[in-house]
Design a protein around this motif. Sequence first.
Motif, mmCIF file in Angstrom:
data_model
loop_
_atom_site.group_PDB
_atom_site.id
_atom_site.type_symbol
_atom_site.label_atom_id
_atom_site.label_comp_id
_atom_site.label_asym_id
_atom_site.label_seq_id
_atom_site.Cartn_x
_atom_site.Cartn_y
_atom_site.Cartn_z
ATOM 1 N N VAL A 75 146.782 -45.315 4.737
ATOM 2 C CA VAL A 75 145.546 -45.678 4.037
ATOM 3 C C VAL A 75 144.999 -46.996 4.570
ATOM 4 O O VAL A 75 143.791 -47.134 4.811
ATOM 5 C CB VAL A 75 145.811 -45.768 2.521
ATOM 6 N N LEU A 76 145.869 -47.964 4.771
ATOM 7 C CA LEU A 76 145.422 -49.259 5.279
ATOM 8 C C LEU A 76 144.859 -49.151 6.690
ATOM 9 O O LEU A 76 143.851 -49.800 7.015
ATOM 10 C CB LEU A 76 146.594 -50.253 5.263
ATOM 11 N N ILE A 88 149.327 -42.842 12.203
ATOM 12 C CA ILE A 88 150.221 -43.932 11.814
ATOM 13 C C ILE A 88 151.229 -43.419 10.790
ATOM 14 O O ILE A 88 150.910 -42.599 9.926
ATOM 15 C CB ILE A 88 149.413 -45.106 11.238
ATOM 16 N N GLY A 89 152.452 -43.920 10.880
ATOM 17 C CA GLY A 89 153.496 -43.533 9.934
ATOM 18 C C GLY A 89 154.869 -43.779 10.537
ATOM 19 O O GLY A 89 155.043 -44.628 11.413
ATOM 20 N N THR A 90 155.837 -43.034 10.054
ATOM 21 C CA THR A 90 157.200 -43.196 10.537
ATOM 22 C C THR A 90 157.313 -42.722 11.986
ATOM 23 O O THR A 90 156.616 -41.800 12.406
ATOM 24 C CB THR A 90 158.168 -42.391 9.667
ATOM 25 N N PHE A 373 143.605 -40.347 6.782
ATOM 26 C CA PHE A 373 143.513 -40.622 5.347
ATOM 27 C C PHE A 373 143.809 -39.371 4.520
ATOM 28 O O PHE A 373 144.536 -39.430 3.519
ATOM 29 C CB PHE A 373 142.119 -41.161 5.019
ATOM 30 N N LEU A 374 143.270 -38.232 4.932
ATOM 31 C CA LEU A 374 143.534 -36.986 4.219
ATOM 32 C C LEU A 374 144.998 -36.576 4.342
ATOM 33 O O LEU A 374 145.576 -36.015 3.405
ATOM 34 C CB LEU A 374 142.625 -35.879 4.768
ATOM 35 N N ALA A 375 145.616 -36.862 5.489
ATOM 36 C CA ALA A 375 147.046 -36.574 5.646
ATOM 37 C C ALA A 375 147.872 -37.393 4.662
ATOM 38 O O ALA A 375 148.869 -36.903 4.108
ATOM 39 C CB ALA A 375 147.484 -36.866 7.082
ATOM 40 N N SER A 376 147.472 -38.634 4.426
ATOM 41 C CA SER A 376 148.194 -39.464 3.457
ATOM 42 C C SER A 376 148.058 -38.929 2.038
ATOM 43 O O SER A 376 148.976 -39.067 1.221
ATOM 44 C CB SER A 376 147.694 -40.909 3.527
#
Length: 558
Positions: A75-76, A88-90, A373-376
């Motif tokens: 989100v950020l 972005i993520g793990t 954003f939708l993936a989050s």
Amino acid sequence: RILLKCSSEKIKSAALSFLPILTWLPSYPIKEYLFGDIVSGLSTGVMQLPQGLAYAMLAAVPPVYGLYASFYPVVLYTFFGTSKHVSIGTFAVISLMIGGVVVREAPDSMFMLQANGTNSSVPSLIDTEARDARRVHLAVALTSLVGINQLLLGLLRFGFVAIYLTEPLVRGFTTAASVHVFVSQLKYLFCVKTRRFSGPLSVVYVTVLKDITSTNITALILGLTCIVFLYGVKDVNERFKAKLPLPIPGEIIVVIVSTGVSYGMSLFENYQVDIVGTIPSGLLLPAAPDFSVLPNLVTDSIAIAIVGFSMDISLAKIFALKYGYSVDGNQELIALGLCNFIGSFFHTFAVTCSMSRSLVQESTGGKTQIAGFLASLVVLLVVVAIGFIFQPLPQTVLAAIIMVNLVGMFKQMRDIPLLWKTSKLELAIWLVAFVSSVLLGLDYGLLVSIGFAIVTVIYRTQRYKFPHWFFYTFYRIIQWKYSENIPIKSYRKLRAQQDVCACDWTMKKLIKASPSRPVVFFFSRDTDRVSGQGRGHNEQLPKPRYFGTNAAVPCQKR
């Protein structure tokens, strides 16, 4: 008035630079982009769920924290990131580096309980609840420090440091990291209770082989079945990607089916197969990290910050060149720093972009950061509403997911024969990065790799008297000793550059010197035979490689 006007313009420019979402969201073409972003977001979110659970095990924290790390930072990044396609993520390499640190600072030996009898098993001797809580505190504190380092580097305009992380270094380092990841997952695949080692020569201590006789056959069969299925799905997606409207979501299929099998057959109770366990519903309240442990984590945080940034900027530049937009290295540092620092208050661990998810996000039609954003939101739905469903998920399945995702990194071994033919010096960088990172650990290996890369820069600078680059515009080829299209001052600076590390600087100079023309970049790897006389003017130019372009004029071959 002039001063006020200039100040207001500077404030506006600074605001747009700090919040890139203000530059593209007001002009977002809903009809053209929204459908693609929705499809891409759902596909990426479905992929992000199992990877978040699996990579949390690499970070030595409970799996639910992988879901937190797949939500808040994404989100950020939507607000602060400049790349439209990275996910972005793990990420396996970063998660493994975090896991190595927290295991070093909170080993199992710190949480041993007094045995009540001689026949007690290993799990009963360890206070796993206290151990996991301590490791979460360490991972969160480390993440906050990683974020602070990235923020400082971004504010101080240190985005250029990625230039020294050359492609052979990054690929050799990530290949070595995949070896560490693979070894760390053997204990989960075989369902064997062993200690986890970190530091130099940790990859040598494969204690799973010592306890191979205690392998849980049920867990091993389930894990191997998942590996075969996932590899087959990955191969089908690769072979028929032009015909498939969407990639087959093999990972989420494996997670759903194996969770159902585990629940129906009571694998944990009847066959002692380790499962994910309790997944609390809802989000945890924000809390400040434990800053008292920061002095022991400074060195590790710097290494993780640099590796995370190098992964992000290298993939972001690939997508930016492909789709004709620009990414700002300094803003990417700030974005990652905010993702990690603010995310640490919400119990996340350090993140960066994932190559596999980014490729899915791009190939399924993602156009902007809205897809991420939708993936989050997909991850949020699972955390808030249906997270308890995955409690019976066997850990061997998560290990299978991680191992199959390493296939792409192991394929980087193909670089060795290619570099042997093209550049022995770059091959040396690749091998030093790989060997040092495998034997010394990822932190010391990265330090040795960067040091060796800098030495090669000095070596090339002292050895070569003439540059091995050729540049041309659409109107006139730049000659070896003179140029009619680029100002002589800029061209003299260009000739002073002797190494690949100056590519970014040189391209910016060329674009600034010739703002109305796209710039095409020639690079020849065969530099060992460049003599003091230079190459002849009539020699055929090497194959062009499109490295950069004026954003106003798309770079196209004519």
